[in-house]
Scaffold this active site. Structure first.
Site, PDB file in Angstrom:
ATOM      1  N   THR A  48       1.970   9.502   3.487  1.00 49.34           N
ATOM      2  CA  THR A  48       3.223   9.689   4.197  1.00 49.34           C
ATOM      3  C   THR A  48       4.286   8.674   3.804  1.00 49.34           C
ATOM      4  O   THR A  48       5.429   8.809   4.214  1.00 49.34           O
ATOM      5  CB  THR A  48       3.014   9.601   5.720  1.00 49.34           C
ATOM      6  OG1 THR A  48       2.289   8.418   5.992  1.00 49.34           O
ATOM      7  CG2 THR A  48       2.247  10.795   6.218  1.00 49.34           C
ATOM      8  N   GLY A  49       3.938   7.675   3.055  1.00 46.40           N
ATOM      9  CA  GLY A  49       4.978   6.739   2.668  1.00 46.40           C
ATOM     10  C   GLY A  49       4.432   5.453   2.093  1.00 46.40           C
ATOM     11  O   GLY A  49       3.230   5.285   1.914  1.00 46.40           O
ATOM     12  N   THR A  50       5.354   4.544   1.803  1.00 45.00           N
ATOM     13  CA  THR A  50       4.995   3.272   1.201  1.00 45.00           C
ATOM     14  C   THR A  50       4.993   2.191   2.278  1.00 45.00           C
ATOM     15  O   THR A  50       5.830   2.212   3.177  1.00 45.00           O
ATOM     16  CB  THR A  50       6.031   2.902   0.129  1.00 45.00           C
ATOM     17  OG1 THR A  50       6.224   4.041  -0.696  1.00 45.00           O
ATOM     18  CG2 THR A  50       5.574   1.753  -0.711  1.00 45.00           C
ATOM     19  N   GLY A 103       0.812  -1.198   0.000  1.00 40.41           N
ATOM     20  CA  GLY A 103       0.000   0.000   0.000  1.00 40.41           C
ATOM     21  C   GLY A 103       0.842   1.242   0.000  1.00 40.41           C
ATOM     22  O   GLY A 103       2.044   1.209   0.250  1.00 40.41           O
ATOM     23  N   MET A 104       0.187   2.329  -0.317  1.00 37.25           N
ATOM     24  CA  MET A 104       0.869   3.606  -0.295  1.00 37.25           C
ATOM     25  C   MET A 104      -0.057   4.643   0.275  1.00 37.25           C
ATOM     26  O   MET A 104      -1.244   4.659  -0.031  1.00 37.25           O
ATOM     27  CB  MET A 104       1.271   3.994  -1.708  1.00 37.25           C
ATOM     28  CG  MET A 104       2.684   3.611  -2.015  1.00 37.25           C
ATOM     29  SD  MET A 104       3.207   4.465  -3.450  1.00 37.25           S
ATOM     30  CE  MET A 104       3.075   3.146  -4.603  1.00 37.25           C
ATOM     31  N   GLY A 105       0.483   5.485   1.089  1.00 43.56           N
ATOM     32  CA  GLY A 105      -0.335   6.539   1.650  1.00 43.56           C
ATOM     33  C   GLY A 105       0.346   7.864   1.453  1.00 43.56           C
ATOM     34  O   GLY A 105       1.382   7.941   0.789  1.00 43.56           O
ATOM     35  N   ASP A 160      -8.399  11.044  11.405  1.00 44.61           N
ATOM     36  CA  ASP A 160      -8.699  10.534  10.057  1.00 44.61           C
ATOM     37  C   ASP A 160      -9.234   9.115  10.141  1.00 44.61           C
ATOM     38  O   ASP A 160      -8.732   8.205   9.505  1.00 44.61           O
ATOM     39  CB  ASP A 160      -7.466  10.615   9.164  1.00 44.61           C
ATOM     40  CG  ASP A 160      -7.847  10.456   7.686  1.00 44.61           C
ATOM     41  OD1 ASP A 160      -9.052  10.582   7.370  1.00 44.61           O
ATOM     42  OD2 ASP A 160      -6.956  10.212   6.867  1.00 44.61           O
TER      43      ASP A 160
END
Ligand SMILES: *[C@@H]1O[C@H](CO)[C@@H](O)[C@H](O)[C@H]1NC(C)=O
Ligand SMILES: *[C@@H]1O[C@H](CO)[C@@H](O)[C@H](O)[C@H]1NC(C)=O
Ligand SMILES: *[C@@H]1O[C@H](CO)[C@@H](O)[C@H](O)[C@H]1NC(C)=O
Ligand SMILES: *[C@@H]1O[C@H](CO)[C@@H](O)[C@H](O)[C@H]1NC(C)=O
Ligand SMILES: *[C@@H]1O[C@H](CO)[C@@H](O)[C@H](O)[C@H]1NC(C)=O
Ligand SMILES: *[C@@H]1O[C@H](CO)[C@@H](O)[C@H](O)[C@H]1NC(C)=O
Ligand SMILES: *[C@@H]1O[C@H](CO)[C@@H](O)[C@H](O)[C@H]1NC(C)=O
Ligand SMILES: *[C@@H]1O[C@H](CO)[C@@H](O)[C@H](O)[C@H]1NC(C)=O
Ligand SMILES: *[C@@H]1O[C@H](CO)[C@@H](O)[C@H](O)[C@H]1NC(C)=O
Length: 892
Positions: A721-723, A717-719, A840
């Site tokens: 703020t980072g991978t 996954g990726m968000g 969130d």
């Protein structure tokens, strides 16, 4: 006479002095009762302050001093206390045994306090009590025996407590009872048949318990009964025919009670009935013809059942009828014409049936109509012309029907109107001038009709208008140039409306957070003054004919999250500001004529899907595969292509970092970021040795972690703020690794502080919180190590995207997940030190462990509440944050 008060004063002081030390006292028993009550009860609001036996002066007179105390009434002749009214004082605690000295008490009101535990039977020792009111407390356990000792009780109100067990059958010995309310507790079992034998009962309320079984036919023997409320239980069967004998009944409410079968025709004999409320049951069949005898009825609510057939013509005779609610049934046929002429009708709710024909054209002529909702039927014909004749109509809901014709012009004079929803009909003509002048209009949906012609300019002066949807009409006109200046307009939607011309300047744009103008033929440029729309979150201009450049001002909007400019003719380059716009989640500029390299120094674009940029001949670099002719930027291209799609199918791992994204984003250098795409970490010698900070015993080293991350197929996954990688450690354990990225190299020195904060996170221990195992870092990179959650996220579960496994979101699982999330959040909010606010919470941040237990993840936007950083930057995802926060940026 002069002597009396001071003697009394002396006497009282003297007595009180000895009250505790000696049992021999000549204190009047009533005073003892009151003073013990005062000292036994907890009185947090100090409401007993005037219960003072030693005032300097008391009014001379024959009444004892305590007769003047708050809540107390005495008999004038005998000076005995007859009424004790202790309502709404937040009292709790134990009622003392001395209480029974109040022998003459006829009226006791303990309502609205905080009493809990079992009801104390001492109350039943008051032989002359007539009215006992203990409503709105928290008395619990079973109702104690003994109440039949209060022989003269006429009024018993125990509404809203936490009693359990069976209803107290003993009350039927109280032959004088006229009023009994045992509603709002947890009484279970059946209603005893003996409840039909009160000789004088006028009022019976057992609503809101967990009573089961059949409603006893014996209740039909309560011939004095005027009001019967037994809904919100879980009965079997229907309403007993014997209820026809309740000839004095004016009010019958058995709503929400799991009743089934046909409506009992015998209820038609209740000709005095003013309110008949049987909604939210499972009644089927037709409305019995006998109901047409209920001529006194004012409130008739049979909604939320499975009733079929037609609405009886004879309802038009109910001259008193004020509210008619038959919504959510399966009624067919036409609405009786005569309903339009009922003189007192205020509320007509018929939505979600299968009604046909026209809406009675005289509806509203009675000048009393306040609310009409006939949405989701198959009604045709025009909207009646006089709906708002008396100027009281606040809500007019007609959507999803087949209404035709123009809007009645009289509606523009309907100053009471607040909600006006007529979407999905076949209305035509133009929108008349004047709606914008209605002072209270807040919500207006005209979408999916055939409206044409000019859009009235006055709309945008509407002072309270918050929502305006004119999508899917055929206006063939321009937008008025003052369109954005409605002071409270938050959502403006005009998709697929055949709009032409330019987008007006955004001057005056104040409250808008959603603008949808897609699917029109708007031309010209996007006005650069869009930065007036400071609250904008969502901007959709796709499928128009817009030209010119993309104004970088869009990227300066503090909350902008979703921008779709695709399928236009925009030219120029993509301003690099967007790549650094921390709130942005979606940015689609595909199918334009943009040129130049896609900015890639920031944190946003690398996470977007390449489809956001396709269809622009001149774009290159970034996450597109096409190298720019200048070279250098294409380094990561090939590897990026191998990444799985950003969300679909994969477990979306967006992880914890307990303070604003901002801080974390700042940590790692741009080089670290590039390494993510173009190099293997193990090769990246220059960035120094890795250091592992463990928050619990770990059976692996930093090198083990780094080795695992060299393969892109491990990305889960990726968000923002980072991978996130799935990493299998040499010992076989699987962990999730989040590699943070950032760009401001100079802020690396803040890292020490950042790591201290990560440590705070490491101490968060709760079974519903994803555990942070440790943190790996070198001089430029930070990686967070988490437990791996095999069952993916709630988002995947709800949308059936779980990898392989056949996980189902049945209600039990959903309940368990909801409970787990609540417990996790409760822990963060109340038990952590310092307290952590998530900010969130959304399905993709709720991960599921092997037992399908919920674990809250991603504090990426959470922050330690004690830090004094401002919260002026929006955090969270559009759609999941509190609307008022998104809208005002005020944290309350
Ligand atoms: C009422 O009393 C309870 C404790 O008995 C207390 O927690 C609550 O805050 C009080 N409410 C008010 C309004 O004082
Ligand atoms: C007790 O006080 C409540 C709250 O003010 C009131 O509604 C109720 O009527 C009173 N009960 C009696 C029996 O007077
Ligand atoms: C009322 O009492 C029950 C158990 O006796 C308790 O679980 C519940 O929390 C109490 N409610 C309030 C509002 O104090
Ligand atoms: C009523 O609830 C109690 C628990 O509060 C339970 O023990 C009892 O079996 C229930 N009775 C009925 C008839 O459901
Ligand atoms: C609701 O009514 C149906 C049919 O009468 C019955 O089978 C069911 O058990 C009832 N539900 C409850 C919770 O009592
Ligand atoms: C209802 O009223 C009719 C006549 O008004 C009477 O014949 C009938 O017996 C009544 N039904 C019941 C159940 O009382
Ligand atoms: C409308 O009625 C149908 C069944 O007739 C029901 O399934 C649906 O949930 C209802 N819609 C709403 C919004 O209540
Ligand atoms: C609305 O009210 C104004 C002033 O009261 C009146 O002049 C106008 O005719 C009315 N319009 C309609 C359509 O009734
Ligand atoms: C507008 O709403 C306010 C507050 O709800 C109300 O007091 C006022 O009467 C309404 N105005 C009209 C014209 O109905």
């Amino acid at each position: 006479m002069n002597q009396y008060p001071s003697f009394s004063l002396f006497f009282t002081i003297f007595s009180i002095f000895f009250l505790r030390s000696s049992t021999t006292t000549t204190l009047p028993p009533q005073l003892i009762a009151l003073l013990s009550l005062k000292s036994s009860l907890k009185d947090p609001l100090n409401t007993f302050h005037d219960w003072d036996p030693t005032p300097a002066f008391s009014k001379p007179g024959f009444q004892p001093i305590w007769c003047t105390w708050s809540g107390i009434k005495c008999d004038r002749k005998t000076a005995q206390i007859t009424s004790l009214d202790l309502k709404d004082r937040n009292l709790s605690g134990t009622i003392p045994v001395e209480f029974r000295y109040l022998l003459s008490l006829t009226h006791l009101n303990l309502s609205g306090n905080a009493f809990d535990g079992p009801l104390q039977a001492i109350i039943f020792e008051l032989p002359y009590l007539r009215a006992l009111d203990i409503n709105h407390n928290n008395f619990s356990s079973t109702f104690p025996p003994g109440i039949s000792k209060i022989k003269h009780l006429t009024f018993l109100n125990a509404y809203s407590n936490s009693f359990t067990g069976p209803l107290p059958e003993e009350v039927i010995h109280l032959r004088f009872l006229e009023y009994i309310n045992l509603g709002g507790s947890y009484f279970n079992g059946t209603i005893p048949a003996s409840f039909g034998s009160f000789p004088r009962l006028k009022y019976l309320n057992l609503a809101g318990n967990i009573l089961t079984g059949q409603i006893p036919a014996e209740l039909g023997l309560l011939t004095e009964l005027e009001r019967l409320e037994i809904g919100y239980n879980e009965f079997n069967g229907g309403v007993p025919v014997e209820f026809a004998k309740l000839s004095n009944l004016k009010y019958l409410d058995i709503s929400g009670a799991n009743l089934s079968g046909n409506l009992t025709p015998e209820l038609g004999n209740l000709t005095r009935l003013e309110s008949l409320l049987l909604f939210k049951n499972r009644f089927s069949g037709t409305i019995p013809h006998s109901f047409t005898q209920l001529e006194a009825v004012r409130y008739l609510d049979l909604s939320n059942n499975d009733l079929s057939g037609t609405i009886p013509e004879e309802f038009s005779w109910f001259k008193e009828l004020t509210q008619l609610s038959l919504m959510n049934n399966e009624l067919t046929g036409e609405i009786p014409e005569g309903l339009g002429e009922l003189p007192n009708l205020e509320l007509l709710l018929l939505w979600n049936n299968s009604l046909t024909g026209v809406l009675p054209q005289k509806l509203g002529s009675n000048a009393n109509l306040q609310k009409v909702d006939v949405s989701s039927n198959s009604l045709t014909g025009p909207i009646p012309p006089n709906l708002c004749h008396g100027n009281k109509l606040g809500k007019l809901i007609l959507f999803t029907n087949n209404f035709v014709g123009e809007l009645p012009s009289s509606l523009v004079n309907c100053t009471a109107l607040t909600r006006f929803r007529i979407q999905s009909n076949k209305l035509n003509g133009s929108i008349p001038y004047g709606f914008g002048l209605l002072p209270n209009l807040t919500f207006m949906d005209l979408s999916k009709n055939n409206f044409s012609g000019a859009i009235p300019k006055d709309f945008f002066n509407a002072g309270k208008l918050e929502y305006l949807n004119i999508s899917e009409n055929s206006f063939n006109t321009e937008l008025p140039d003052n369109i954005w200046s409605a002071p409270n307009l938050q959502i403006f939607s005009a998709s697929l409306s055949k709009l032409v011309g330019k987008i007006p300047n955004f001057i005056g744009c104040r409250s808008l957070y959603k603008i949808e103008l897609d699917g029109n033929t708007l031309s010209g440029g996007i006005p650069w003054d869009i930065d007036h729309c400071e609250k904008l979150i969502y901007l959709n201009l796709r499928h128009n004919s817009l030209t010119g450049i993309i104004p970088w001002e869009i990227s300066t909007l503090p909350s902008i999250t979703d921008v779709d400019l695709s399928h236009n003719f925009l030219t120029g380059t993509i301003p690099s500001n967007f790549d650094n716009c921390s709130t942005l989640e979606n940015f689609n500029v595909s199918f334009n004529q943009l040129t130049g390299p896609i900015p890639s120094s920031g944190t946003i674009f690398p996470n977007l899907h390449p489809s956001s940029f396709v269809g622009n001949e001149g774009l290159c670099g970034g996450i597109l595969r096409k190298p720019c002719s200048t070279g250098g930027l294409a380094a990561g291209a090939v590897e990026v292509r191998q990444q799985p799609k950003k969300t679909a199918g994969a477990i979306v791992w967006i992880m914890a970092a307990a303070f604003g994204i901002g801080l974390f984003v700042l940590i790692a250098g741009s080089r670290c970021f590039r390494a993510n795409y173009s190099r293997r970490f193990s090769d990246d010698r220059e960035i120094g040795p890795w250091k592992l900070t463990a928050f619990q015993r770990l059976n692996f080293t930093a090198e083990d972690v780094v080795d695992c991350l060299s393969m892109t197929d491990k990305i889960i996954g990726m968000g923002a703020t980072g991978t996130v990688y799935k990493a299998e450690m040499p010992g076989g354990e699987i962990i999730a690794v989040k590699k943070l990225w950032g760009k401001h190299k100079e802020t690396v020195r803040r890292r020490r502080g950042v790591l201290a904060e990560v440590e705070v996170l490491g101490n968060v221990r709760h079974r519903n919180i994803v555990r942070l195992l440790g943190c790996c870092s070198n001089s430029e990179c930070t990686m967070l190590l988490y437990e791996y959650m095999p069952n993916g996220s709630l988002d995947d579960l709800l949308h059936c995207r779980n990898k392989g496994e056949n996980l189902v979101a049945d209600w039990l699982t959903r309940y368990k997940i909801a409970l787990g999330v609540a417990q996790g959040i409760c822990y963060l909010h109340h038990d952590c030190d310092p307290v952590i606010v998530h900010r969130d919470l959304k399905p993709s941040n709720i991960l599921l462990d092997g037992e399908m237990e919920a674990r809250v993840a991603d504090f990426g936007v959470a922050k330690l509440i004690q830090s004094d950083e401002s919260m002026s930057v929006i955090a969270g995802s559009y759609g999941y944050i509190a609307p008022e926060y998104a809208y005002t940026l005020q944290v309350d």
